[in-house]
Design an enzyme around this catalytic site. Structure first.
Site, PDB file in Angstrom:
ATOM      1  N   ASP A 193       1.120 -14.468  -8.031  1.00 57.14           N
ATOM      2  CA  ASP A 193       2.667 -14.181  -7.434  1.00 57.14           C
ATOM      3  C   ASP A 193       3.734 -14.492  -8.356  1.00 57.14           C
ATOM      4  O   ASP A 193       3.583 -15.447  -9.153  1.00 57.14           O
ATOM      5  CB  ASP A 193       2.690 -15.082  -6.125  1.00 57.14           C
ATOM      6  CG  ASP A 193       3.870 -14.354  -5.453  1.00 57.14           C
ATOM      7  OD1 ASP A 193       4.611 -13.152  -5.507  1.00 57.14           O
ATOM      8  OD2 ASP A 193       3.968 -14.813  -4.152  1.00 57.14           O
ATOM      9  N   GLU A 197       0.058  -4.305   2.120  1.00 60.53           N
ATOM     10  CA  GLU A 197       1.764  -4.349   2.324  1.00 60.53           C
ATOM     11  C   GLU A 197       2.176  -3.781   1.103  1.00 60.53           C
ATOM     12  O   GLU A 197       3.318  -3.462   1.170  1.00 60.53           O
ATOM     13  CB  GLU A 197       2.117  -5.680   2.700  1.00 60.53           C
ATOM     14  CG  GLU A 197       1.803  -6.265   4.180  1.00 60.53           C
ATOM     15  CD  GLU A 197      -0.008  -6.480   4.228  1.00 60.53           C
ATOM     16  OE1 GLU A 197      -0.598  -6.773   3.317  1.00 60.53           O
ATOM     17  OE2 GLU A 197      -0.491  -6.194   5.435  1.00 60.53           O
ATOM     18  N   ASN A 198       1.778  -4.049  -0.055  1.00 58.23           N
ATOM     19  CA  ASN A 198       2.306  -3.567  -1.283  1.00 58.23           C
ATOM     20  C   ASN A 198       2.655  -2.170  -1.440  1.00 58.23           C
ATOM     21  O   ASN A 198       3.619  -1.542  -2.053  1.00 58.23           O
ATOM     22  CB  ASN A 198       1.493  -4.083  -2.462  1.00 58.23           C
ATOM     23  CG  ASN A 198       1.557  -5.556  -2.903  1.00 58.23           C
ATOM     24  OD1 ASN A 198       0.560  -6.016  -3.602  1.00 58.23           O
ATOM     25  ND2 ASN A 198       2.558  -6.089  -2.310  1.00 58.23           N
ATOM     26  N   TRP A 199       1.958  -1.311  -0.301  1.00 61.01           N
ATOM     27  CA  TRP A 199       2.322   0.089  -0.662  1.00 61.01           C
ATOM     28  C   TRP A 199       3.666   0.440  -0.007  1.00 61.01           C
ATOM     29  O   TRP A 199       4.378   1.238  -0.195  1.00 61.01           O
ATOM     30  CB  TRP A 199       1.437   0.985   0.489  1.00 61.01           C
ATOM     31  CG  TRP A 199       0.026   0.801  -0.022  1.00 61.01           C
ATOM     32  CD1 TRP A 199      -1.091   0.616   0.341  1.00 61.01           C
ATOM     33  CD2 TRP A 199      -0.394   1.775  -1.264  1.00 61.01           C
ATOM     34  NE1 TRP A 199      -2.181   0.665  -0.440  1.00 61.01           N
ATOM     35  CE2 TRP A 199      -1.864   1.588  -1.513  1.00 61.01           C
ATOM     36  CE3 TRP A 199       0.107   2.357  -2.374  1.00 61.01           C
ATOM     37  CZ2 TRP A 199      -2.587   2.254  -2.572  1.00 61.01           C
ATOM     38  CZ3 TRP A 199      -0.357   2.959  -3.484  1.00 61.01           C
ATOM     39  CH2 TRP A 199      -1.819   2.699  -3.440  1.00 61.01           C
ATOM     40  N   ARG A 218       6.504  -1.120  -1.048  1.00 58.38           N
ATOM     41  CA  ARG A 218       7.029  -1.258  -2.492  1.00 58.38           C
ATOM     42  C   ARG A 218       7.714   0.295  -2.711  1.00 58.38           C
ATOM     43  O   ARG A 218       6.942   1.297  -2.617  1.00 58.38           O
ATOM     44  CB  ARG A 218       6.752  -2.031  -3.443  1.00 58.38           C
ATOM     45  CG  ARG A 218       6.471  -3.326  -3.168  1.00 58.38           C
ATOM     46  CD  ARG A 218       5.890  -4.009  -4.372  1.00 58.38           C
ATOM     47  NE  ARG A 218       5.663  -5.628  -3.784  1.00 58.38           N
ATOM     48  CZ  ARG A 218       5.584  -6.362  -4.671  1.00 58.38           C
ATOM     49  NH1 ARG A 218       5.596  -6.293  -5.889  1.00 58.38           N
ATOM     50  NH2 ARG A 218       5.550  -7.977  -4.122  1.00 58.38           N
ATOM     51  N   ARG A 270       1.679 -19.583   1.239  1.00 62.16           N
ATOM     52  CA  ARG A 270       1.105 -18.496   2.289  1.00 62.16           C
ATOM     53  C   ARG A 270      -0.300 -18.030   1.896  1.00 62.16           C
ATOM     54  O   ARG A 270      -0.425 -17.983   0.566  1.00 62.16           O
ATOM     55  CB  ARG A 270       1.800 -17.630   2.563  1.00 62.16           C
ATOM     56  CG  ARG A 270       3.228 -17.754   3.125  1.00 62.16           C
ATOM     57  CD  ARG A 270       4.053 -16.578   3.634  1.00 62.16           C
ATOM     58  NE  ARG A 270       4.218 -15.786   2.384  1.00 62.16           N
ATOM     59  CZ  ARG A 270       5.546 -16.102   1.820  1.00 62.16           C
ATOM     60  NH1 ARG A 270       6.202 -17.039   2.060  1.00 62.16           N
ATOM     61  NH2 ARG A 270       5.576 -15.103   0.617  1.00 62.16           N
TER      62      ARG A 270
END
Ligand code: FPP
Length: 266
Positions: free
Chosen positions: A36, A83-85, A87, A210
């Site tokens: 990250d 979840e990065n889709w 972006r 997290r």
């Protein structure tokens, strides 16, 4: 077993001294990493976010080399979450292109150094040329066993468990599995990480603390290491600090210190 030397103040030591402090008999078998901070690394330098991802690949190379040098057999990195889709397409397209370039460029080196490449996640939701490269590198490295590099792509821990349970339910309906036979090892065998030991150490960079839907089942007893260092700055020295910190931990797996030799997970 705690490495007492590793509890000394190590922050200022050069890499060679950090290496010397490491107890080679107490290394993790499997390291998982949430890489990250690439975007922030780039923004801090007034660069486009993709420059942070490009620089982050150098840290990936460092980690593979370090694991190989130390004989750590498994490294799993979170390169792209489901979840990065969400972006902007400009960033997701660039990330897919970077991944494809990385695979094209690195295939020979992976083969030469005996590294098996595996992808986990919903790979078929990737653009076809990146997908084809993932499958090609998996096929061409499938026989290698010095170490396994697993890259999580379009990955989500909950959907991995859902997929496993769906397949298990199907196998029960087909009479291949009796419901009474279902236990933890059997379910783990349906996960995309089957065949790998659970991670002993999870590293997350950039100051976030997290799990972010990563390896939810597999991280049950994993030691967590959170560092403010941004992923492109997480190089060999930083990794050695993480390993030394890991060696200061008492791993009890829910038991007492005296039970740890049997590693009973209660
Ligand atoms: C998180 O940083 C990082 C990613 C979403 C992608 C990680 C990908 C790479 C390191 C390169 C590709 C990998 C391989 C295996 C070739 P972020 O963008 O969320 O950073 P931020 O939190 O600072 O915005």
């Amino acid at each position: 077993m705690v490495n007492k030397d590793a509890t000394a103040n190590t922050d200022q030591l050069p890499e060679a001294e950090l290496l010397a402090l490491l107890d080679r008999t107490a290394l993790p078998r499997h390291i998982a990493i949430i890489m990250d901070g690439n975007g922030r690394w780039a923004e801090l330098r007034g660069l486009p976010r993709i420059a942070g991802h490009t620089e982050g690949i150098k840290s990936v190379r460092d980690m593979i080399t370090l694991c190989r040098d130390l004989g750590i057999k498994a490294l799993t990195i979170y390169a792209f979450s489901q979840e990065n889709w969400k972006r902007p397409a400009i960033e997701t397209n660039a990330l897919m292109m970077l991944l494809e370039q990385y695979l094209q460029h690195e295939l020979d080196a992976l083969i030469e150094t005996g590294v098996r490449f595996r992808a986990i996640g919903q790979i078929d939701s990737m653009p076809s040329s990146a997908y084809n490269w993932v499958r090609k590198v998996e096929r061409n490295t499938a026989h290698l066993d010095k170490m396994t590099l697993t890259v999580a792509l379009s990955y989500g821990g909950r959907s991995e468990i859902v997929d496993a349970v769906r397949q298990l339910a199907q196998d029960c309906m087909d009479g291949k599995v009796q419901p009474e036979a279902i236990d933890e090892p059997l379910l783990a065998g349906y996960l995309s990480t089957h065949g790998l030991p659970d991670p002993d150490l999870l590293i997350r960079t950039s100051g976030e603390a997290r799990i972010s839907n990563f390896l939810l089942w597999q991280l049950a007893y994993t030691e967590m290491y959170f560092t403010p260092t941004l992923w492109p700055d997480f190089r060999r020295r930083e990794a050695l600090l993480a390993l030394l910190e890991y060696q200061t931990r008492e791993r009890r797996f829910g038991g007492r210190v005296s039970d740890t030799h049997s590693q009973s997970r209660t």
